[in-house]
Scaffold this motif. Sequence first.
Motif, short mmCIF file in Angstrom:
data_model
loop_
_atom_site.label_atom_id
_atom_site.label_comp_id
_atom_site.label_asym_id
_atom_site.label_seq_id
_atom_site.Cartn_x
_atom_site.Cartn_y
_atom_site.Cartn_z
N ALA A 66 0.89 -1.18 -0.19
CA ALA A 66 -0.18 -0.03 0.00
C ALA A 66 1.05 1.27 0.08
CB ALA A 66 -0.77 -0.07 1.13
N ARG A 67 2.00 1.30 0.88
CA ARG A 67 2.78 2.45 0.85
C ARG A 67 3.57 2.65 -0.42
NH1 ARG A 67 4.30 0.85 6.15
NH2 ARG A 67 5.92 -0.43 5.29
N TYR A 68 3.94 1.61 -1.17
CA TYR A 68 4.65 1.58 -2.39
C TYR A 68 3.82 2.13 -3.63
CZ TYR A 68 7.69 0.68 -6.45
OH TYR A 68 8.39 0.79 -7.54
N LEU A 69 2.35 1.75 -3.57
CA LEU A 69 1.63 2.37 -4.55
C LEU A 69 1.31 3.69 -4.48
CD1 LEU A 69 -0.89 -0.73 -4.67
CD2 LEU A 69 0.81 -0.26 -6.15
N LEU A 81 -2.55 -8.38 -3.95
CA LEU A 81 -3.24 -7.26 -4.79
C LEU A 81 -4.66 -8.03 -4.67
CD1 LEU A 81 -0.50 -6.37 -7.61
CD2 LEU A 81 -1.54 -5.00 -5.56
N SER A 82 -4.94 -9.20 -4.87
CA SER A 82 -6.26 -9.68 -5.10
C SER A 82 -6.96 -9.39 -3.98
CB SER A 82 -5.99 -11.35 -5.06
OG SER A 82 -5.63 -11.72 -6.45
N ASP A 83 -6.44 -9.31 -2.63
CA ASP A 83 -7.15 -8.96 -1.45
C ASP A 83 -7.65 -7.57 -1.48
OD1 ASP A 83 -6.58 -11.56 -0.62
OD2 ASP A 83 -5.18 -11.25 0.88
N LEU A 84 -6.63 -6.82 -1.83
CA LEU A 84 -6.78 -5.22 -2.00
C LEU A 84 -7.89 -5.08 -3.11
CD1 LEU A 84 -3.22 -3.77 -1.65
CD2 LEU A 84 -4.96 -3.59 -0.05
N ARG A 85 -7.84 -5.61 -4.07
CA ARG A 85 -8.99 -5.68 -5.18
C ARG A 85 -10.41 -5.97 -4.58
NH1 ARG A 85 -6.10 -7.99 -8.95
NH2 ARG A 85 -6.78 -9.93 -8.52
N ARG A 86 -10.17 -7.33 -3.91
CA ARG A 86 -11.50 -7.79 -3.13
C ARG A 86 -12.33 -6.76 -2.27
NH1 ARG A 86 -9.54 -11.70 0.27
NH2 ARG A 86 -9.83 -9.95 1.70
N ASP A 87 -11.28 -5.91 -1.68
CA ASP A 87 -11.83 -5.17 -0.55
C ASP A 87 -12.16 -3.83 -1.13
OD1 ASP A 87 -11.15 -7.26 1.46
OD2 ASP A 87 -9.16 -6.21 1.84
N GLY A 88 -12.06 -3.66 -2.64
CA GLY A 88 -12.40 -2.40 -3.33
C GLY A 88 -11.56 -1.16 -3.29
N LEU A 89 -10.04 -1.36 -2.63
CA LEU A 89 -8.93 -0.29 -2.54
C LEU A 89 -8.41 -0.27 -4.17
CD1 LEU A 89 -9.65 -1.27 0.23
CD2 LEU A 89 -7.21 -0.50 0.67
N ILE A 90 -8.39 -1.23 -4.88
CA ILE A 90 -7.75 -1.04 -6.03
C ILE A 90 -8.52 -1.71 -7.13
CG2 ILE A 90 -5.33 -0.65 -4.88
CD1 ILE A 90 -4.73 -3.63 -5.79
N GLU A 91 -8.03 -1.57 -8.29
CA GLU A 91 -8.56 -2.38 -9.27
C GLU A 91 -7.03 -2.79 -10.21
OE1 GLU A 91 -10.36 -5.19 -11.27
OE2 GLU A 91 -11.52 -3.98 -9.85
N THR A 92 -6.95 -3.74 -10.81
CA THR A 92 -5.74 -4.01 -11.66
C THR A 92 -6.03 -4.39 -13.17
OG1 THR A 92 -5.62 -6.41 -11.19
CG2 THR A 92 -4.43 -4.70 -9.68
N ALA A 93 -5.02 -3.84 -14.02
CA ALA A 93 -5.04 -4.21 -15.57
C ALA A 93 -3.77 -4.62 -15.79
CB ALA A 93 -5.61 -2.95 -16.33
N TYR A 94 -3.61 -4.81 -17.21
CA TYR A 94 -1.98 -5.12 -17.40
C TYR A 94 -1.13 -4.09 -16.92
CZ TYR A 94 1.94 -6.28 -20.46
OH TYR A 94 3.25 -6.48 -20.78
N ARG A 95 -0.11 -4.22 -16.05
CA ARG A 95 0.79 -3.43 -15.59
C ARG A 95 0.22 -1.93 -15.07
NH1 ARG A 95 4.87 -3.53 -20.36
NH2 ARG A 95 4.33 -1.24 -20.27
N ARG A 96 -1.07 -1.90 -14.68
CA ARG A 96 -1.92 -0.87 -14.05
C ARG A 96 -2.33 -1.18 -12.84
NH1 ARG A 96 -4.92 2.20 -18.97
NH2 ARG A 96 -2.83 2.35 -20.34
N VAL A 97 -2.30 -0.47 -11.86
CA VAL A 97 -3.05 -0.59 -10.63
C VAL A 97 -3.65 0.53 -10.31
CG1 VAL A 97 -2.86 -0.88 -8.11
CG2 VAL A 97 -1.17 -1.99 -9.34
N TYR A 98 -5.10 0.60 -10.28
CA TYR A 98 -5.96 1.71 -10.23
C TYR A 98 -6.21 1.86 -8.68
CZ TYR A 98 -7.24 2.05 -15.32
OH TYR A 98 -7.01 2.07 -16.79
N LEU A 99 -6.11 3.37 -8.50
CA LEU A 99 -6.24 3.47 -6.73
C LEU A 99 -7.60 3.95 -6.67
CD1 LEU A 99 -2.92 5.28 -6.33
CD2 LEU A 99 -3.26 2.83 -6.27
N LEU A 100 -8.43 3.06 -6.35
CA LEU A 100 -9.98 3.27 -6.23
C LEU A 100 -10.21 4.18 -5.01
CD1 LEU A 100 -11.39 0.05 -7.49
CD2 LEU A 100 -10.89 1.99 -8.77
N ASN A 101 -9.56 3.67 -3.95
CA ASN A 101 -10.00 4.49 -2.54
C ASN A 101 -8.51 4.60 -2.11
OD1 ASN A 101 -10.60 5.24 -0.07
ND2 ASN A 101 -12.09 3.42 -0.03
N PRO A 102 -7.71 5.93 -2.37
CA PRO A 102 -6.57 6.23 -1.68
C PRO A 102 -6.56 6.45 -0.19
CG PRO A 102 -7.00 7.50 -3.67
CD PRO A 102 -8.05 6.79 -3.36
#
Length: 194
Positions: free
Chosen positions: A116-119, A159-180
């Motif tokens: 999370a800190r790195y993102l 990342l799967s856990d963070l995605r499941r929790d609605g904090l991020i979404e992932t795509a190819y080499r992209r991590v969307y920050l849904l809830n900073p």
Amino acid sequence: MRRQRKEAFYLAGDPAENLFLLEEGLVRVVELLPDGRQLTLRHVLPGDYFGEEALEGGRHRYTAEALTEAKAQALEPRRFSHEEIREVAKNLARQMRRVQAYEAHLQLGELRARIARYLLFLSHTPAREEDLRGVYVLASHEEIADATASTRESVSKILSDLRRDGLIETAYRRVYLLNPQALALEAEGELEAA
């Protein structure tokens, strides 16, 4: 000189003839570990110098690789004025403070907090972009693993856990920050980019 993503400005063992000033993009300095993994030692931001081995001669100890498209100016240290040397020293001191914060980042907290800190860190660098889906950072699972002293498999799980929790979404080499904000709570403090 321009480099595309994943292209090196120099490799460990190359002659250290020039100091570089990053003008655009994001560069990481990495060490190749005996087991073949790479460990990210520091990130170079626009306005930062890197390749400081050129100040003492010899060879580069580490590899400098572009994380985004990057542009740097190659400088010959022997031609520097006293004022330019002072400016380089101030810049390297500022980078040293970031490296020390980065070391703390690697040692504090569980892997989820480190990721999370790195993102969040990347969201304050040229790795941050935005499209219709929102703000994202350019980073592969492998690069996140390298930067958090982890493995790709562990990063994929988190990342799967963070995605499941609605904090991020992932795509190819992209991590969307849904809830900073929630990501910042997970991070237990931010890694400074400045």
